[in-house]
Design an enzyme around this catalytic site. Structure first.
Site, PDB file in Angstrom:
ATOM      1  N   SER A   7       0.817  -1.214   0.000  1.00 30.24           N
ATOM      2  CA  SER A   7       0.000   0.000   0.000  1.00 30.24           C
ATOM      3  C   SER A   7       0.852   1.267   0.000  1.00 30.24           C
ATOM      4  O   SER A   7       0.468   2.288  -0.583  1.00 30.24           O
ATOM      5  CB  SER A   7      -0.941   0.009   1.207  1.00 30.24           C
ATOM      6  OG  SER A   7      -0.211   0.007   2.416  1.00 30.24           O
TER       7      SER A   7
ATOM      8  N   ASP B 220       1.887   0.244   8.015  1.00 29.90           N
ATOM      9  CA  ASP B 220       3.259  -0.238   8.000  1.00 29.90           C
ATOM     10  C   ASP B 220       3.875  -0.022   6.624  1.00 29.90           C
ATOM     11  O   ASP B 220       3.210   0.375   5.670  1.00 29.90           O
ATOM     12  CB  ASP B 220       3.329  -1.715   8.400  1.00 29.90           C
ATOM     13  CG  ASP B 220       2.528  -2.601   7.459  1.00 29.90           C
ATOM     14  OD1 ASP B 220       1.915  -2.082   6.511  1.00 29.90           O
ATOM     15  OD2 ASP B 220       2.520  -3.827   7.671  1.00 29.90           O
TER      16      ASP B 220
ATOM     17  N   ASP C 258       5.927  -2.014   3.717  1.00 27.16           N
ATOM     18  CA  ASP C 258       6.426  -3.264   3.147  1.00 27.16           C
ATOM     19  C   ASP C 258       7.666  -2.924   2.345  1.00 27.16           C
ATOM     20  O   ASP C 258       7.604  -2.123   1.397  1.00 27.16           O
ATOM     21  CB  ASP C 258       5.370  -3.905   2.243  1.00 27.16           C
ATOM     22  CG  ASP C 258       4.151  -4.352   3.021  1.00 27.16           C
ATOM     23  OD1 ASP C 258       4.327  -5.045   4.036  1.00 27.16           O
ATOM     24  OD2 ASP C 258       3.026  -3.991   2.626  1.00 27.16           O
TER      25      ASP C 258
ATOM     26  N   ASP D 276       7.787  -4.410   7.516  1.00 26.25           N
ATOM     27  CA  ASP D 276       7.938  -5.813   7.120  1.00 26.25           C
ATOM     28  C   ASP D 276       9.046  -5.859   6.077  1.00 26.25           C
ATOM     29  O   ASP D 276       8.866  -5.376   4.953  1.00 26.25           O
ATOM     30  CB  ASP D 276       6.636  -6.367   6.525  1.00 26.25           C
ATOM     31  CG  ASP D 276       5.569  -6.591   7.577  1.00 26.25           C
ATOM     32  OD1 ASP D 276       5.856  -6.373   8.771  1.00 26.25           O
ATOM     33  OD2 ASP D 276       4.448  -6.964   7.214  1.00 26.25           O
TER      34      ASP D 276
ATOM     35  N   LYS E 229     -10.469  -0.836   1.036  1.00 28.48           N
ATOM     36  CA  LYS E 229      -9.717  -1.388   2.167  1.00 28.48           C
ATOM     37  C   LYS E 229     -10.379  -0.992   3.485  1.00 28.48           C
ATOM     38  O   LYS E 229     -10.501  -1.805   4.404  1.00 28.48           O
ATOM     39  CB  LYS E 229      -8.269  -0.905   2.124  1.00 28.48           C
ATOM     40  CG  LYS E 229      -7.421  -1.559   1.034  1.00 28.48           C
ATOM     41  CD  LYS E 229      -6.030  -0.966   0.966  1.00 28.48           C
ATOM     42  CE  LYS E 229      -5.258  -1.175   2.252  1.00 28.48           C
ATOM     43  NZ  LYS E 229      -3.881  -0.656   2.146  1.00 28.48           N
TER      44      LYS E 229
ATOM     45  N   TYR F 146     -10.886  -8.202   6.112  1.00 28.32           N
ATOM     46  CA  TYR F 146      -9.548  -7.788   5.654  1.00 28.32           C
ATOM     47  C   TYR F 146      -8.512  -8.578   6.442  1.00 28.32           C
ATOM     48  O   TYR F 146      -8.104  -8.187   7.525  1.00 28.32           O
ATOM     49  CB  TYR F 146      -9.354  -6.288   5.869  1.00 28.32           C
ATOM     50  CG  TYR F 146      -8.078  -5.727   5.252  1.00 28.32           C
ATOM     51  CD1 TYR F 146      -8.100  -5.130   4.000  1.00 28.32           C
ATOM     52  CD2 TYR F 146      -6.860  -5.794   5.917  1.00 28.32           C
ATOM     53  CE1 TYR F 146      -6.943  -4.619   3.424  1.00 28.32           C
ATOM     54  CE2 TYR F 146      -5.701  -5.297   5.357  1.00 28.32           C
ATOM     55  CZ  TYR F 146      -5.747  -4.701   4.116  1.00 28.32           C
ATOM     56  OH  TYR F 146      -4.589  -4.201   3.554  1.00 28.32           O
TER      57      TYR F 146
END
Length: 576
Positions: free
Chosen positions: A89, A100, A102, A155, A216, A225
């Site tokens: 995202s 967060d 990624d 992450d 979302k 979700y």
């Protein structure tokens, strides 16, 4: 725009431009999103950018250190490099406040994932004050290191490519990068490939981003979700939204949200959703193809990634979770139709799903550990297996017991140790025009699930998991927003017969209360036992030991609980 223009694998459904009414609804939708605080502030985005740049400096220094330690030349040490690429995202520009990051670390061929990334880089991060909640998960389907850097969740994946020196402006889709790489590296690179392909193939990036932000938010409000629980995660929703953008290339977000529900309410699963044709590639990795791959034939809701190697990003969806999502799509479609008729506002679409009012019966899973750090690691492992529990319950009841795993986690303040509680809604699947009057025994299913959990290689003392069956009226108060239960009917009635419909075995408290009521009203009837009906859990007549680590503060709470040893104990640990 020409009507022959193609986006994706076929022509658009409609190339209509928005009307004045569509534009007005779009203004109202944008206002709703802003009022709902779905956009991060400029300061927060700037902080994320700083963290990403700092992380990039860390991995560059890490690779140079490894290059020096392994005796490479001074020139090699100087040229040694690693880069940080974002995906998900954040890369798509659809992230919200507190989201967060990624990230993928791309390193040279001589820097390994197993030792260099998960051991050496892990130790470097562990010593930094800015880093907290560091959690390596090397055994995951896509190995990942989770942590917070200056409070921002990250992450981090790793991909070792077939180059001695990683260029700063690397193109990870180039064939030279893909030579001689293993499957885990391909899976790690896939997130970046997919994000790039989505942004490349949607007709209007800004309209895509706003629509994705809406969907979302809607999915989280409706409790669907979660990739780990067999629903859809961020990449799945992004692909579904991107496909709708292709089908309506000139539509604005207010139209795209409505068309999203219209399309997927009518979608005939398991027909796959694809943004572009599947590329076979030259590296020999398997791509999604149900004609050749038996496992692909069992996929319930295929959503195919648009980059090599093309695979089903939603393979975790089960028959039960697909049913739950289908019902939510239908609900969303009805509300959008009312919005277009002026009979409802956008807020109606995003109402919270009343999960704890939707079912008569629930399975509660409590995860406990000795301390907060232990709980973080232990909970991560158990959550990664939740999908298996849902699948096994559905399989062991021949698909007649539908499970709705709720993604939200809760904390039981009455427990003396760190804990997380999760819930599954349980309902009997309708067969024909009625529901079969049958109780279900999934005691063996729970035991088998526990057996798999117990095989966790770093299982420590104090880490445990407890299973309890509770009916709606005896749900714990901590699942309700204000700490107390809402007023609601205590029983559902079968629309056909007008009689109470019990999906699974009543918890002991409800059973006792109902028996007392019947005695008082002198309506006790002799009922012959049905041999085909089994108990849902172990009989409470056999004395069982109290599970260690659990308190016995409330002897009146008789919710049945499976302890780690398969014993029947009360929710507070008291022997029944």
């Amino acid at each position: 725009m020409s009507g022959s223009l193609r986006y994706g694998i076929n022509r658009p459904i409609s190339i209509a431009w928005p009307t004045e009414a569509d534009r007005q609804r779009n203004i109202e939708l944008e206002k709703f999103l802003i009022d709902s605080s779905l956009y991060p502030s400029k300061e927060e985005d700037a902080e994320r950018e700083k963290v990403t740049e700092y992380l990039d400096l860390i991995v560059k220094a890490w690779v140079k250190q490894l290059t020096c330690l392994r005796g490479y030349t001074d020139q090699m040490v100087e040229d040694a490099n690693a880069v940080i690429l974002t995906f998900g995202s954040y890369r798509l520009g659809a992230h919200g406040p507190g989201a967060d990051i990624d990230a993928l670390c791309v390193g040279p061929s001589y820097v390994s994932r197993e030792e260099d990334f998960f051991i050496i880089l892990h130790d470097i991060l562990a010593e930094m004050e800015e880093v907290s909640e560091l959690q390596p998960i090397p055994d995951a389907h896509v190995p990942v290191m989770k942590f917070k850097f200056q409070g921002i969740s990250i992450d981090l994946l790793y991909a070792s490519i077939s180059l001695l020196v990683v260029p700063e402006d690397i193109d990870i889709s180039h064939i030279s990068v893909l030579n001689v790489i293993d499957k885990q590296t391909v899976q790690s690179l896939n997130g970046c490939w997919v994000a790039d392909q989505i942004l490349k193939h949607v007709p209007n990036v800004e309209n895509f981003r706003t629509t994705l932000r809406c969907l979302k938010f809607w999915a989280k409000r409706r409790g669907i979700y979660s990739n780990a629980n067999g629903f859809l995660g961020g990449v799945n929703w992004a692909l579904l939204v991107a496909r709708v953008c292709q089908l309506y290339p000139n539509a604005i977000p207010s139209m795209l949200v409505s068309r999203f529900f219209r399309v997927y309410t009518q979608w005939r699963w398991p027909n796959p959703v694809m943004m572009c044709p599947i590329e076979m590639g030259e590296l020999g990795f398997s791509v999604w193809d149900p004609r050749k791959n038996p496992k692909d034939r069992s996929h319930r809701m295929p959503i195919i990634t648009p980059a090599y190697h093309c695979m089903n990003s939603s393979y975790k969806v089960s028959l039960g979770t697909l049913q739950v999502m289908t019902e939510q799509f239908q609900c969303g479609n009805r509300i959008c139709e009312e919005i277009e008729l002026g009979k409802a506002e956008w807020s109606a679409l995003f109402e919270h799903y009343p999960f704890f009012e939707a079912y008569e019966n629930y399975l509660q899973v409590d995860i406990v550990a000795a301390d907060a750090d232990d709980l973080l690691t232990w909970k991560g492992w158990v959550e990664s297996r939740f999908r298996q529990l849902t699948l096994k319950i559905e399989q062991d009841t021949n698909g007649l017991l539908q499970c709705h795993p709720y993604p939200n986690k809760y904390i039981d303040p009455s427990k003396p140790c760190p804990n997380s509680a999760f819930f599954w809604g349980l309902s009997r699947k309708e067969v024909g025009t009625s529901k079969e009057c049958q109780q279900f025994d999934f005691q063996g299913t729970v035991k088998n699930f526990r057996r798999g959990i117990d095989n966790y290689r770093v299982r420590r003392e104090g880490r445990d998991i407890y299973f309890s069956y509770v009916c709606r009226r005896h749900l714990p108060s901590f699942v309700f927003p204000d700490g107390y239960k809402w007023h609601r009917p205590s029983r559902h009635f079968n629309e056909q017969s007008g009689k109470p419909c019990e999906d699974v075995k009543m918890c002991q408290s409800c059973s006792s209360e109902r028996q007392l009521k019947r005695k008082k009203e002198h309506e006790i009837k002799e009922v012959r036992p049905d041999k085909s009906v089994k108990q849902a859990f172990i009989s409470s007549e056999v004395p069982q030991p109290v599970s260690p680590g659990m308190t016995t503060e409330d002897p009146t709470n008789n919710s049945e609980v499976m302890s780690s040893g398969g014993h029947l104990v009360s929710e507070k640990g008291e022997s029944e």
